[in-house]
Scaffold this motif. Sequence first.
Motif, mmCIF file in Angstrom:
data_model
loop_
_atom_site.group_PDB
_atom_site.id
_atom_site.type_symbol
_atom_site.label_atom_id
_atom_site.label_comp_id
_atom_site.label_asym_id
_atom_site.label_seq_id
_atom_site.Cartn_x
_atom_site.Cartn_y
_atom_site.Cartn_z
ATOM 1 N N HIS A 108 0.372 5.456 12.932
ATOM 2 C CA HIS A 108 -0.511 4.297 12.766
ATOM 3 C C HIS A 108 -0.606 4.001 11.276
ATOM 4 O O HIS A 108 -0.832 4.911 10.464
ATOM 5 N N LEU A 109 -0.426 2.748 10.892
ATOM 6 C CA LEU A 109 -0.406 2.345 9.483
ATOM 7 C C LEU A 109 -1.679 1.596 9.127
ATOM 8 O O LEU A 109 -2.115 0.703 9.863
ATOM 9 N N GLU A 110 -2.264 1.956 7.974
ATOM 10 C CA GLU A 110 -3.418 1.238 7.434
ATOM 11 C C GLU A 110 -3.145 0.906 5.962
ATOM 12 O O GLU A 110 -2.700 1.771 5.200
ATOM 13 N N ILE A 111 -3.417 -0.332 5.579
ATOM 14 C CA ILE A 111 -3.306 -0.761 4.188
ATOM 15 C C ILE A 111 -4.697 -0.674 3.556
ATOM 16 O O ILE A 111 -5.665 -1.215 4.096
ATOM 17 N N ILE A 112 -4.789 -0.019 2.404
ATOM 18 C CA ILE A 112 -6.084 0.146 1.732
ATOM 19 C C ILE A 112 -6.229 -0.966 0.691
ATOM 20 O O ILE A 112 -5.497 -0.995 -0.303
ATOM 21 N N PRO A 113 -7.149 -1.883 0.896
ATOM 22 C CA PRO A 113 -7.243 -3.049 0.009
ATOM 23 C C PRO A 113 -7.660 -2.678 -1.407
ATOM 24 O O PRO A 113 -8.466 -1.770 -1.625
ATOM 25 N N GLY A 114 -7.068 -3.381 -2.374
ATOM 26 C CA GLY A 114 -7.470 -3.257 -3.758
ATOM 27 C C GLY A 114 -7.051 -1.983 -4.456
ATOM 28 O O GLY A 114 -7.424 -1.762 -5.615
ATOM 29 N N CYS A 115 -6.264 -1.109 -3.795
ATOM 30 C CA CYS A 115 -5.930 0.200 -4.363
ATOM 31 C C CYS A 115 -4.463 0.277 -4.764
ATOM 32 O O CYS A 115 -3.619 -0.483 -4.282
ATOM 33 N N ALA A 116 -4.187 1.250 -5.624
ATOM 34 C CA ALA A 116 -2.810 1.538 -6.026
ATOM 35 C C ALA A 116 -2.383 2.875 -5.421
ATOM 36 O O ALA A 116 -2.598 3.108 -4.241
ATOM 37 N N HIS A 117 -1.828 3.781 -6.221
ATOM 38 C CA HIS A 117 -1.146 4.965 -5.697
ATOM 39 C C HIS A 117 -2.074 6.132 -5.348
ATOM 40 O O HIS A 117 -1.670 7.026 -4.617
ATOM 41 N N VAL A 118 -3.296 6.130 -5.891
ATOM 42 C CA VAL A 118 -4.206 7.257 -5.659
ATOM 43 C C VAL A 118 -5.518 6.708 -5.091
ATOM 44 O O VAL A 118 -6.566 6.755 -5.738
ATOM 45 N N PRO A 119 -5.498 6.198 -3.864
ATOM 46 C CA PRO A 119 -6.686 5.518 -3.326
ATOM 47 C C PRO A 119 -7.893 6.423 -3.162
ATOM 48 O O PRO A 119 -9.033 5.954 -3.225
ATOM 49 N N GLN A 120 -7.674 7.723 -2.984
ATOM 50 C CA GLN A 120 -8.812 8.623 -2.806
ATOM 51 C C GLN A 120 -9.625 8.770 -4.086
ATOM 52 O O GLN A 120 -10.796 9.156 -4.046
ATOM 53 N N LEU A 121 -9.027 8.452 -5.228
ATOM 54 C CA LEU A 121 -9.754 8.438 -6.489
ATOM 55 C C LEU A 121 -10.312 7.051 -6.778
ATOM 56 O O LEU A 121 -11.403 6.908 -7.326
#
Length: 266
Positions: free
Chosen positions: A229-242
């Motif tokens: 399952h694919l989700e796109i995280i809006p507004g983020c680059a390579h390290v979205p958890q940060l």
Amino acid sequence: MDRLFANGTVNAAQSGEGPPLFLFHSLLSDRASFDAIVPELSQSFRVIVPELPGFGRSHMVTGGLAAVADRMAEAVREAASGADTIVLGNGYGGFVALQMAIRHPKIAAKLILADSGAAFSAAGREAFRTMAAASKAKGLAAITDVAMRRLFAPEFQARHPDLMHDRREAFLRTDAHVFRAACDALATLDLRGELSKLKLPVLVLVGEHDEATPPAMSHELAAGLPQAHLEIIPGCAHVPQLQSPAIFLEMLGDFLPASFSAPVQT
């Protein structure tokens, strides 16, 4: 609390109680890149954040990404002690997790691959070769700006100078030989033909503005996996958890066991 696994070769931080959840960090960062999400996750899981081989106090290995994956499989088996395991990898850590799951089919019950893929484009491969050559000729300091642009958009960097200072320092602590070996491995890696072997559920996440592993790579990865399952995280680059930890945790919510409840955003 730090513990050693895999015959003392893999150092990992461990916190919380519950099912084991491993977090594999990216090449351009370190395990501290998960600091913003570990407190929340450790309320429901035993969160284990290793330093990948050659990083921090973990011993390096030779033999390319396959050898790294095998070493991490050894660490995961020991730390999990037979319990169903979830492995989350970001960037390089995602490639390690993917290769590990392919080579060791029963190593995990679920995978989360954030800003990763199965193979790079020709331009992506050349970028790794260029970074490796530049670091060999001039040292890691010469490519720090390039590395930070691959992690974070310029606007984010401008708004978070203290975080960027910390991330630059973390990158400069990377062993240059380990960095170049990883670049060489990623420049030749192609796991697309092996994706169909993975029968476990996989959550594929990618930052909308990721330039290091662009969203097209995650689309290709998810399409090649039997249960993804694919989700796109809006507004983020390579390290979205940060960059957006609350959104990142929310994306994990439906995929993780019911015992985990993502924080409510305010």
